[in-house]
Write a protein that holds these residues in place. Sequence first.
Motif, PDB file in Angstrom:
ATOM      1  N   LEU A 163       0.784  -1.138  -0.174  1.00  0.00           N
ATOM      2  CA  LEU A 163       0.051  -0.050   0.085  1.00  0.00           C
ATOM      3  C   LEU A 163       0.831   1.117  -0.096  1.00  0.00           C
ATOM      4  O   LEU A 163       0.614   2.333  -0.521  1.00  0.00           O
ATOM      5  CB  LEU A 163      -0.815  -0.005   1.311  1.00  0.00           C
ATOM      6  N   ALA A 164       2.148   1.276   0.603  1.00  0.00           N
ATOM      7  CA  ALA A 164       2.838   2.230   0.681  1.00  0.00           C
ATOM      8  C   ALA A 164       3.728   2.794  -0.686  1.00  0.00           C
ATOM      9  O   ALA A 164       3.674   3.655  -1.098  1.00  0.00           O
ATOM     10  CB  ALA A 164       4.196   2.259   1.673  1.00  0.00           C
ATOM     11  N   LYS A 165       3.738   1.419  -1.414  1.00  0.00           N
ATOM     12  CA  LYS A 165       4.199   1.732  -2.787  1.00  0.00           C
ATOM     13  C   LYS A 165       3.158   1.966  -3.875  1.00  0.00           C
ATOM     14  O   LYS A 165       3.245   2.313  -5.023  1.00  0.00           O
ATOM     15  CB  LYS A 165       5.003   0.492  -3.157  1.00  0.00           C
ATOM     16  N   LYS A 166       1.956   1.735  -3.254  1.00  0.00           N
ATOM     17  CA  LYS A 166       0.652   1.911  -4.263  1.00  0.00           C
ATOM     18  C   LYS A 166       0.908   0.902  -5.482  1.00  0.00           C
ATOM     19  O   LYS A 166       0.571   1.091  -6.467  1.00  0.00           O
ATOM     20  CB  LYS A 166       0.518   3.241  -4.910  1.00  0.00           C
ATOM     21  N   TRP A 167       1.389  -0.143  -5.050  1.00  0.00           N
ATOM     22  CA  TRP A 167       1.570  -1.264  -6.272  1.00  0.00           C
ATOM     23  C   TRP A 167       1.889  -2.675  -5.377  1.00  0.00           C
ATOM     24  O   TRP A 167       2.465  -2.969  -4.395  1.00  0.00           O
ATOM     25  CB  TRP A 167       2.835  -0.988  -7.167  1.00  0.00           C
ATOM     26  N   GLY A 168       0.915  -3.570  -5.797  1.00  0.00           N
ATOM     27  CA  GLY A 168       1.061  -5.053  -5.357  1.00  0.00           C
ATOM     28  C   GLY A 168       0.241  -5.922  -5.892  1.00  0.00           C
ATOM     29  O   GLY A 168      -0.810  -5.865  -6.506  1.00  0.00           O
ATOM     30  N   ARG A 169       0.601  -7.157  -5.838  1.00  0.00           N
ATOM     31  CA  ARG A 169      -0.016  -8.460  -6.300  1.00  0.00           C
ATOM     32  C   ARG A 169      -0.207  -9.450  -5.254  1.00  0.00           C
ATOM     33  O   ARG A 169       0.656 -10.064  -4.789  1.00  0.00           O
ATOM     34  CB  ARG A 169       0.488  -8.879  -7.851  1.00  0.00           C
ATOM     35  N   ILE A 170      -1.481  -9.801  -4.719  1.00  0.00           N
ATOM     36  CA  ILE A 170      -1.645 -10.794  -4.096  1.00  0.00           C
ATOM     37  C   ILE A 170      -2.434 -11.873  -4.807  1.00  0.00           C
ATOM     38  O   ILE A 170      -3.533 -11.602  -5.166  1.00  0.00           O
ATOM     39  CB  ILE A 170      -2.281 -10.246  -2.763  1.00  0.00           C
ATOM     40  N   ILE A 171      -2.052 -12.950  -4.994  1.00  0.00           N
ATOM     41  CA  ILE A 171      -2.533 -14.276  -5.808  1.00  0.00           C
ATOM     42  C   ILE A 171      -2.715 -15.474  -4.930  1.00  0.00           C
ATOM     43  O   ILE A 171      -1.493 -15.847  -4.279  1.00  0.00           O
ATOM     44  CB  ILE A 171      -1.815 -14.500  -7.043  1.00  0.00           C
ATOM     45  N   THR A 172      -3.666 -15.942  -4.594  1.00  0.00           N
ATOM     46  CA  THR A 172      -3.947 -16.990  -3.822  1.00  0.00           C
ATOM     47  C   THR A 172      -4.335 -18.258  -4.531  1.00  0.00           C
ATOM     48  O   THR A 172      -5.494 -18.214  -5.360  1.00  0.00           O
ATOM     49  CB  THR A 172      -5.039 -16.983  -2.785  1.00  0.00           C
ATOM     50  N   ILE A 173      -3.590 -19.113  -4.346  1.00  0.00           N
ATOM     51  CA  ILE A 173      -3.951 -20.604  -5.072  1.00  0.00           C
ATOM     52  C   ILE A 173      -5.138 -21.329  -4.185  1.00  0.00           C
ATOM     53  O   ILE A 173      -4.769 -21.930  -3.120  1.00  0.00           O
ATOM     54  CB  ILE A 173      -2.813 -21.761  -5.356  1.00  0.00           C
ATOM     55  N   ALA A 174      -6.345 -21.581  -4.993  1.00  0.00           N
ATOM     56  CA  ALA A 174      -7.236 -22.550  -4.370  1.00  0.00           C
ATOM     57  C   ALA A 174      -7.277 -23.696  -4.786  1.00  0.00           C
ATOM     58  O   ALA A 174      -6.480 -24.499  -4.808  1.00  0.00           O
ATOM     59  CB  ALA A 174      -8.596 -21.567  -4.109  1.00  0.00           C
ATOM     60  N   SER A 175      -8.679 -23.800  -5.434  1.00  0.00           N
ATOM     61  CA  SER A 175      -8.943 -25.295  -6.096  1.00  0.00           C
ATOM     62  C   SER A 175     -10.186 -25.227  -6.828  1.00  0.00           C
ATOM     63  O   SER A 175     -11.096 -24.309  -6.525  1.00  0.00           O
ATOM     64  CB  SER A 175      -9.092 -26.505  -5.013  1.00  0.00           C
ATOM     65  N   SER A 176     -10.411 -25.700  -7.922  1.00  0.00           N
ATOM     66  CA  SER A 176     -11.716 -25.844  -8.600  1.00  0.00           C
ATOM     67  C   SER A 176     -12.990 -26.527  -7.536  1.00  0.00           C
ATOM     68  O   SER A 176     -13.998 -26.404  -8.116  1.00  0.00           O
ATOM     69  CB  SER A 176     -11.565 -26.692  -9.869  1.00  0.00           C
ATOM     70  N   GLY A 177     -12.250 -27.076  -6.643  1.00  0.00           N
ATOM     71  CA  GLY A 177     -13.614 -27.714  -5.770  1.00  0.00           C
ATOM     72  C   GLY A 177     -14.203 -26.405  -5.094  1.00  0.00           C
ATOM     73  O   GLY A 177     -15.198 -26.859  -4.237  1.00  0.00           O
ATOM     74  N   VAL A 178     -13.835 -25.220  -5.058  1.00  0.00           N
ATOM     75  CA  VAL A 178     -14.703 -24.363  -4.326  1.00  0.00           C
ATOM     76  C   VAL A 178     -15.878 -23.981  -5.277  1.00  0.00           C
ATOM     77  O   VAL A 178     -17.020 -23.240  -4.846  1.00  0.00           O
ATOM     78  CB  VAL A 178     -13.759 -22.980  -4.133  1.00  0.00           C
ATOM     79  N   GLU A 179     -15.799 -24.206  -6.658  1.00  0.00           N
ATOM     80  CA  GLU A 179     -16.835 -24.161  -7.470  1.00  0.00           C
ATOM     81  C   GLU A 179     -17.698 -25.397  -7.946  1.00  0.00           C
ATOM     82  O   GLU A 179     -18.988 -25.328  -8.077  1.00  0.00           O
ATOM     83  CB  GLU A 179     -16.627 -23.721  -8.848  1.00  0.00           C
ATOM     84  N   GLN A 180     -17.019 -26.574  -7.673  1.00  0.00           N
ATOM     85  CA  GLN A 180     -17.646 -27.781  -8.076  1.00  0.00           C
ATOM     86  C   GLN A 180     -16.990 -28.902  -7.028  1.00  0.00           C
ATOM     87  O   GLN A 180     -15.905 -29.286  -7.364  1.00  0.00           O
ATOM     88  CB  GLN A 180     -17.290 -28.275  -9.426  1.00  0.00           C
ATOM     89  N   PRO A 181     -17.753 -28.907  -5.903  1.00  0.00           N
ATOM     90  CA  PRO A 181     -16.865 -29.604  -4.644  1.00  0.00           C
ATOM     91  C   PRO A 181     -16.392 -31.036  -5.048  1.00  0.00           C
ATOM     92  O   PRO A 181     -17.085 -31.629  -5.941  1.00  0.00           O
ATOM     93  CB  PRO A 181     -17.975 -29.714  -3.746  1.00  0.00           C
ATOM     94  N   ILE A 182     -15.062 -31.613  -4.857  1.00  0.00           N
ATOM     95  CA  ILE A 182     -14.528 -32.556  -5.197  1.00  0.00           C
ATOM     96  C   ILE A 182     -14.865 -33.715  -4.138  1.00  0.00           C
ATOM     97  O   ILE A 182     -14.693 -33.508  -3.121  1.00  0.00           O
ATOM     98  CB  ILE A 182     -12.990 -32.463  -5.280  1.00  0.00           C
ATOM     99  N   PRO A 183     -15.403 -34.911  -4.656  1.00  0.00           N
ATOM    100  CA  PRO A 183     -15.533 -35.792  -3.746  1.00  0.00           C
ATOM    101  C   PRO A 183     -14.539 -36.187  -2.538  1.00  0.00           C
ATOM    102  O   PRO A 183     -13.289 -36.335  -3.290  1.00  0.00           O
ATOM    103  CB  PRO A 183     -16.064 -37.202  -4.292  1.00  0.00           C
ATOM    104  N   ARG A 184     -14.413 -36.397  -1.383  1.00  0.00           N
ATOM    105  CA  ARG A 184     -13.572 -36.926  -0.485  1.00  0.00           C
ATOM    106  C   ARG A 184     -12.503 -35.785  -0.290  1.00  0.00           C
ATOM    107  O   ARG A 184     -11.586 -35.963   0.104  1.00  0.00           O
ATOM    108  CB  ARG A 184     -12.806 -38.305  -0.896  1.00  0.00           C
ATOM    109  N   LEU A 185     -12.835 -34.626  -0.474  1.00  0.00           N
ATOM    110  CA  LEU A 185     -11.951 -33.609  -0.155  1.00  0.00           C
ATOM    111  C   LEU A 185     -12.637 -32.513   0.425  1.00  0.00           C
ATOM    112  O   LEU A 185     -12.625 -31.326   0.170  1.00  0.00           O
ATOM    113  CB  LEU A 185     -11.075 -33.009  -1.623  1.00  0.00           C
TER     114      LEU A 185
END
Length: 261
Positions: free
Chosen positions: A131-153
């Motif tokens: 924020l102090a630099k007024k530039w940043g990138r935050i990228i989080t790796i999740a999973s396709s399971g958040v949109e289509q739940p994966i069995p046993r996960l």
Amino acid sequence: MDLGLKGKRALVLGASRGLGAAIARTLAEEGASVVAAARSEEKIRAWAEALPAETGGRITAARLDLADLVSVEALVERLIAEGGVDILVNNSGGPPPADAREAKRADWLVQFEAMAANLFHLTQRLLPGMLAKKWGRIITIASSGVEQPIPRLALSNGIRSAVVGWSKTLASEVAGQGVTVNVVLPGRIETERVEELDAANAQRQGKTPEEVAEASKATIPAGRYGTPQEFADVVAFLASERASYVTGAKIRIDGGATRGI
């Protein structure tokens, strides 16, 4: 295309293998200085030393155990003292397979701390520098399971969904200050993690891992698993100067496997 990453400093979590290693390498190839963090610094050094000298020289290995807040704090304090980071790639390991009806309360608490709570904390500590630099990138790796739940996960589906909600909230809070916040949803990518899941399913079903993998590929419109490099290329773009108007997004990299729009 020049991604504008030369001179930027990145922190990539879970970088000892798989997606994290591919992302760290790709950012370094694009000219960024990369702190690659994981529980095993030795594994990071092993793959980094195999790279061309110019690329490998941009990668620094660091120890980080996301399940241990002391470890998280130690790395954060070091990075802040060195001037912070411009790019943060949040990448946590996946939890063990479990049905929703069998996952214990202790399982949820332990995995939530490593996969969510400590990621939130780490991001909050590094965010002021962006924020102090007024530039940043935050990228989080999740999973396709958040949109289509994966069995046993169940643990992964549930906890990563909480991470997506947090990411979207944060994106709205900092969008006007030069910081973008996005989530990337991998489907079946050819990594050690997917091999382990295929092997576990094979044992449970009485099949070979190859049979399980072929059955899985048959459900993917692209007809194959993705490669770590294909995944890392998308992350590198989101980390770039060129992606300055992309924020609060969920980007699927799954060969069309998710059936919803």
